[in-house]
Structures are given as C-alpha cells and as structure tokens.
Write a protein that holds these residues in place. Structure first.
Motif, PDB file in Angstrom:
ATOM      1  N   LEU A  81      43.513  37.781  61.542  1.00  0.00           N
ATOM      2  CA  LEU A  81      43.253  38.935  62.408  1.00  0.00           C
ATOM      3  C   LEU A  81      44.380  39.923  62.197  1.00  0.00           C
ATOM      4  O   LEU A  81      45.537  39.625  62.487  1.00  0.00           O
ATOM      5  N   SER A  82      44.048  41.104  61.656  1.00  0.00           N
ATOM      6  CA  SER A  82      45.103  42.081  61.402  1.00  0.00           C
ATOM      7  C   SER A  82      45.190  43.070  62.555  1.00  0.00           C
ATOM      8  O   SER A  82      44.392  43.022  63.493  1.00  0.00           O
ATOM      9  N   HIS A  85      41.932  48.169  62.178  1.00  0.00           N
ATOM     10  CA  HIS A  85      40.564  48.005  61.693  1.00  0.00           C
ATOM     11  C   HIS A  85      39.946  49.390  61.556  1.00  0.00           C
ATOM     12  O   HIS A  85      39.671  50.045  62.556  1.00  0.00           O
ATOM     13  N   VAL A  96      29.159  42.635  63.134  1.00  0.00           N
ATOM     14  CA  VAL A  96      30.527  42.355  62.695  1.00  0.00           C
ATOM     15  C   VAL A  96      30.892  40.906  63.038  1.00  0.00           C
ATOM     16  O   VAL A  96      31.452  40.179  62.218  1.00  0.00           O
ATOM     17  N   PHE A 149      36.959  41.891  66.485  1.00  0.00           N
ATOM     18  CA  PHE A 149      37.432  41.130  65.325  1.00  0.00           C
ATOM     19  C   PHE A 149      37.992  39.764  65.742  1.00  0.00           C
ATOM     20  O   PHE A 149      37.965  38.821  64.961  1.00  0.00           O
ATOM     21  N   GLN A 152      34.956  37.774  65.876  1.00  0.00           N
ATOM     22  CA  GLN A 152      34.528  37.421  64.512  1.00  0.00           C
ATOM     23  C   GLN A 152      35.294  36.185  64.031  1.00  0.00           C
ATOM     24  O   GLN A 152      34.717  35.256  63.459  1.00  0.00           O
ATOM     25  N   VAL A 153      36.598  36.192  64.267  1.00  0.00           N
ATOM     26  CA  VAL A 153      37.404  35.066  63.786  1.00  0.00           C
ATOM     27  C   VAL A 153      37.133  33.807  64.625  1.00  0.00           C
ATOM     28  O   VAL A 153      37.194  32.692  64.106  1.00  0.00           O
TER      29      VAL A 153
ATOM     30  N   ALA B 234      30.317  42.987  54.257  1.00  0.00           N
ATOM     31  CA  ALA B 234      31.721  42.662  54.508  1.00  0.00           C
ATOM     32  C   ALA B 234      32.632  43.723  53.885  1.00  0.00           C
ATOM     33  O   ALA B 234      33.601  44.167  54.518  1.00  0.00           O
ATOM     34  N   ASP B 240      39.888  43.840  53.299  1.00  0.00           N
ATOM     35  CA  ASP B 240      40.688  42.749  53.879  1.00  0.00           C
ATOM     36  C   ASP B 240      39.817  41.856  54.752  1.00  0.00           C
ATOM     37  O   ASP B 240      39.978  40.634  54.765  1.00  0.00           O
ATOM     38  N   ASN B 241      38.895  42.490  55.484  1.00  0.00           N
ATOM     39  CA  ASN B 241      37.992  41.700  56.329  1.00  0.00           C
ATOM     40  C   ASN B 241      37.069  40.842  55.473  1.00  0.00           C
ATOM     41  O   ASN B 241      36.802  39.687  55.802  1.00  0.00           O
ATOM     42  N   SER B 244      38.993  37.930  54.441  1.00  0.00           N
ATOM     43  CA  SER B 244      39.258  37.048  55.581  1.00  0.00           C
ATOM     44  C   SER B 244      38.048  36.183  55.940  1.00  0.00           C
ATOM     45  O   SER B 244      38.205  35.019  56.311  1.00  0.00           O
ATOM     46  N   VAL B 245      36.837  36.741  55.805  1.00  0.00           N
ATOM     47  CA  VAL B 245      35.656  35.938  56.181  1.00  0.00           C
ATOM     48  C   VAL B 245      35.209  35.005  55.061  1.00  0.00           C
ATOM     49  O   VAL B 245      34.279  34.220  55.239  1.00  0.00           O
TER      50      VAL B 245
END
Lengths: 255, 350
Positions: A81-82, A85, A96, A149, A152-153, B234, B240-241, B244-245
C-alpha cells in the motif's frame, strides 16, 4: 520462524548508493516500523522487498529466494500500500477492490477462488466502503481513496502488508481509522506488517519492532522501544528528538 | 465502519446477447456501406448477391454484382477490420500507458511503418508476382524494427522499461522519422502523388487477400489483447498497483506493445496512415462502457469497425465522383469529436 529474511541488502540508483548492508527479519504477528530521516533509504528498502527495485543481497520468504517467485505468487505473500494513488480513469470503488483478487486467479482460464466474492465483500465492509462501492474513484477524497486501496490489499489477502507512509497527507480522523483497521487485520494468525513511518509516536504506539536507518545504513534493529531510544534518535536525527516531542506534548496540557 | 452484508457485482464482462447486438450493428453497417456509393444498389439486391456468393453459387453477370463483389465488399471488409484493429490497439495503449492520449501511433511504430512503405513506393520496391506486397512487407519490417529500436533505447536508458521512458522515446522517434519521411518525399517528387495519397490513408485498392491478412492479424493480436483485459485494468489504475496485485508487469507490457505494433504495422501497410481512429473511438466507447477493459476492448473492436466504415462511406459519397482519402475524413471528424470530448471532460473534472 522468520517469514521474511533480508540479508545484506543494497540498493543503487546509478552511481548513488541508496541502501547498503541492511539486514532484518519479520515474524508472524510483527509490525516492523522502518524509520529514519528523509533520504535514509526507507522507501528503497520496501521497494526492494516488494521486488519493485533492483537490489543486491538476499531476500527470502520462509527460506525461498523472492527473486525466483512468480509475480502472482509474490502478491499472495506480500501486499503493498503506497502513499499516493493517481488513478487515471473513472473505475468504480468495487472494480479497484476486485483487482485485489487477481493474484488468486491470474490466468484467463484460472478458476476463481471459492471465497473470492466473499473476500471482496468483506474488504468493502471492513473499510466502510459499502455505500461507495458504485462510486467513481475520481470523485473520492484522499482519505476515501486510501481506504479503497486498503480494501484492495485486504481483498488480496497477503500474509505480509507493506505500507509506505500509509497515512501521509491524511487528517487525524483517517489516520486513526486506518491504524485501527490495520491493528484488526493483524489479529489474524500468520500475518505481519512492515510500515515506513515518519511519525515516531505512531511507530511507538503500534510497532512491535523497528529498523532505524541513517543515510542508507542500518542504525538499529530490534524491539521498537529499544531501537527508538533517545540516544539512537539523537545520533541519527542530529537533534534531541525525544526532548522536542515531550515539549510538544506539554503544550497540550495547557489547552 | 459498516460491517453490513453487501452484494458485489461479480459479472464484469459482456454476456452473449451484447455481443450478438454488436455483431448485428456491424453487419447492418457493412450492408449499408456495400449498398451505398456512386452507384446505389438496393439492399434487397445486395443481400441476394451476398447470399449467392456465400452459398458458392456463381455471381450473376450484372454490373451491381461486379461492383459489389470485386470492389466494394473487399474494401468494406478491409475498412471494418482496419477500424477494429486500430481501435482495439488504441484502447489497449490508453490502458497500458494510463494515458488517454495514447494510441497505436504513440510508440512511433506507425511512423516507422509509414517510412518503410514510403521507401518501398519511392524506390519502387516490389515482390515479383505480388503487387502491393513490397509496400506491405517493408511497412511490417519497419514497424517491428521501430519497436525493437524504441525498446532497446528505452532499455538502455531505464532497465525497468518504465512507461514514461517508452512514451518519451516514442515521441522523439516519431519526430525523427517524420523528418526522414519529408526528406524522402523531397527526393521522390516523381512519385509524390502516390506517396501523398498513401500517407493520407486510403483503402480504395483493397483486395480479399488484404482482408485475409488483416483478419489473421486481428485474430492473433486482437485475441492476445482481449486476453489481457484484466491486466490492462490494473495498468490503467497504475503500474505500481498492477505490480502489487500480482501482474507480471514486464511480460504483459512487452506482450501488449508487440501485439499493438504488429496490428499497427499491418494496418499501415494496407491502408496507410489513418489518424484518430485509435484515439477517438476508445474515448467515445469508454463513455458508454466505463473504463473496465473487459467491456471496453470488445466494444472498441466493434465500434472502431462501424466508425471507420461510416467514415469510408462519407469519403466515397460526400464529393462524388471524387473520392477523399479516408484519413482526411477520420482526421476531420476525429479532431472535432476529440475537442468536444476534451471540453466535456474538463468541465466534469472534479
């Protein structure tokens, strides 16, 4: 048993050495805080662990070299997770969040995991996005977008969460919400968190361990209260961090 | 935080009836475009000729049948396939590069293919027994050569092959190739008309073999692109996302770039430079389908075919008996539509 082992990690950008000789490990249940001044190499360390930056040294997951792991398998172990976004198109919140399940059915004909839909639904509910699931992410505030996000994670369901300054630019209400969600997520057995943190108070409040970096070099690794000692912080930050923070806190006693 | 039970909408792709509707609309447009022109043919007669041809019966010796089967049908098929290929390629590039201004020409591959074709015309490069094949082979070779050069330069600059580096190299390469094109045109004044007509885009001399080549390229490369719809979602959220996924970012990026380059190279080799189809069609389609590539890509495929067939019809009938190059029509319509979209989007921006 360590889930993540990092040995003698170095990261270079051209001729600039961002990180050198960093070693640490993470066990299930740990929340490791990576702290240090600007330019200490904190983000470079997490980018290397996430296999998003070239590095030398060895990073292993339960003894297996992460360089040899395929991207979708890596994503089942590590979720990132950054802090920023910048979504370019008008995806809905649910679209998402649903992408978080990619790692569990990456191919065109890969079967969907039986609990995939339930995990997406739970991630939306846990992050309070139930009502917003049909809304465009372009219409959300910064705090809401960070929650998307995070959902999402959560849907991705990795064993280790890597957070790069997850509450940067967020107000206190959102910071409190997100750290509460992370504490709750960490309660499940077999999970761990690594966070890059600037806020040393939050690092003390939530961390179990800490890795202190100083201009790319390790300046301490171990239990959070030992690593973030007044002496260590004085040495790395070049100021009396502990005294300064106590003075800041004292101001609130007069309000 | 709410912990209420919620339902998620698991279906993201189109169901069969939607595809049937797209196919019906495309077939109706084909019927309209083969019937209309400088010589109008009644739809009933068109249907009869097409039915006979599909059943393998000999075509009646009428002018209408001859015009339909020898001239209009191969042209309309090539136009539809080119429109579909450019549009799906543009939609893929806009997702991959997270840039709504990208299309198949963003990388410079389109310019590279143009240079190959212009060199073939200027120097009269031909393959014995295969008219037009010299131009086609040169365009495809230069398209792949351009891709190779752009990726090599991007790799030397930035070994992660980041999107920004690829766009930058593509823009510089396009500018360089355009100046070389001008140089070749300057020294090939005796073939200037042919080159100029080709660079404006034209499918007037299209044949059934051309349509077969386009169909093959679209089946393979379009299939590859459609199979990567989730990965493109994506990428459209962020590189980057995507990493990450769990997306294999480097492999998917290379696969899509190669597929789009091959499609662009084949289209340019057959129809010349046809601007704006790959840029505008996905934009318009996205307004209806949303950004989800599982819907956007197939809808762009059919939308591009319909759009280019209507542009070609306009090119044939607006100033008849003069036929305009199709690229002129797409540029005129595309530029106006794009400006309208741009202003509309700016007004709606949060």
């Amino acid at each position: 048993m360590n889930m993540l082992d990092v040995q003698d990690l170095s990261v270079r950008y051209g001729r600039t050495e961002a990180v050198a000789g960093v070693s640490f490990h993470v066990r299930p249940g740990d929340w490791l805080m990576i702290v240090g001044p600007n330019g200490a190499g904190k983000s470079s360390v997490v980018r290397a662990v996430a296999q998003a930056a070239a590095y030398t040294g060895r990073i292993t997951w339960n003894g297996e070299d992460l360089r040899a792991v395929r991207p979708h398998v890596l994503a089942r172990r590590l979720g990132v997770l950054s802090q920023n976004h910048a979504v370019g198109y008008s995806f809905t919140v649910e679209q998402v969040v649903r992408l978080g399940r990619y790692a569990w059915s990456p191919g065109l004909f890969s079967p969907q995991a039986a609990d995939g839909e339930a995990r997406v639904a739970r991630a939306l509910a846990d992050t309070g996005l139930t009502e917003l699931r049909g809304k465009s992410v372009l219409a959300l505030s910064g705090g809401e977008l960070q929650r998307v996000f995070l959902a999402q994670v959560f849907a991705q369901d990795p064993a280790l969460l890597i957070l790069d300054e997850p509450t940067n630019h967020l107000d206190m209400v959102y910071q409190k919400q997100i750290f509460a969600l992370l504490e709750q997520w960490l309660q499940q057995p077999g999970r761990a968190v690594i966070s890059v943190m600037h806020d040393l108070s939050m690092a003390l409040a939530h961390g179990t361990g800490a890795l202190l970096l100083d201009r790319g070099r390790p300046a301490g690794f171990g239990p959070v209260r030992e690593v973030l000692s007044a002496e260590n912080l004085q040495r790395v930050y070049g100021m009396d961090v502990s005294g300064w923070m106590r003075a800041q806190l004292a101001l609130w006693q007069e309000v | 935080m709410s912990r209420g039970r919620i339902r998620t909408s698991g279906r993201e792709a189109y169901a069969l009836p939607a595809y049937a509707a797209f196919a019906a609309l495309t077939l109706l447009t084909v019927l309209l475009c083969v019937s209309a022109g400088s010589v109008s043919i009644p739809p009933a007669q068109t249907l009869q000729v097409l039915r006979d041809a599909l059943a393998g019966r000999p075509a009646p010796a009428t002018a209408a049948a001859s015009i339909l089967l020898s001239s209009r049908l191969p042209r309309v098929l090539c136009v539809a396939l080119t429109g579909a290929a450019l549009s799906v390629g543009g939609a893929a590039m806009q997702g991959l590069l997270k840039n709504p201004l990208a299309d198949g020409s963003t990388l410079g591959v389109s310019s590279g293919a143009s240079l190959g074709a212009v060199l073939a015309i200027a120097f009269g490069i031909q393959i014995p027994g295969l008219p037009f094949a010299g131009t086609m082979v040169m365009a495809i070779m230069f398209a792949f050569g351009s891709l190779l050069l752009i990726l090599t330069l991007a790799w030397r600059l930035d070994c992660t092959l980041s999107t920004n580096t690829i766009i930058l190299i593509g823009v510089i390469f396009t500018m360089f190739v355009n100046s070389v094109l001008s140089l070749v045109i300057t020294f090939a004044s005796d073939r200037l008309r042919s080159i100029t007509f080709w660079t404006m885009g034209s499918l007037s001399g299209s044949s059934y073999p051309n349509a077969l080549v386009l169909l093959g390229a679209l089946a393979v490369c379009g299939g590859v692109i459609l199979a990567h719809a989730r990965e493109l979602n994506a990428f459209a959220i962020g590189e980057d996302n995507a990493r990450s996924v769990g997306v294999d970012v480097r492999r998917v990026r290379l696969t899509i770039l190669i597929a789009v380059s091959a499609l662009t190279g084949v289209c340019v080799s057959i129809g010349g430079s046809i601007a704006f189809v790959g840029l505008v069609t996905p934009h318009v389609v996205r307004m209806v389908t949303g950004p989800n590539h599982r819907r956007l890509l197939p809808a762009s495929l059919f939308g591009g075919a319909v759009f280019l067939m209507l542009c070609d019809l306009a090119a044939r009938v607006v100033l008849r008996p003069v036929q305009l190059p199709i690229g002129v029509v797409t540029s005129l319509i595309g530029a106006v539509v794009f400006v309208l979209i741009f202003f509309r989007t700016r007004r709606q921006a949060p």
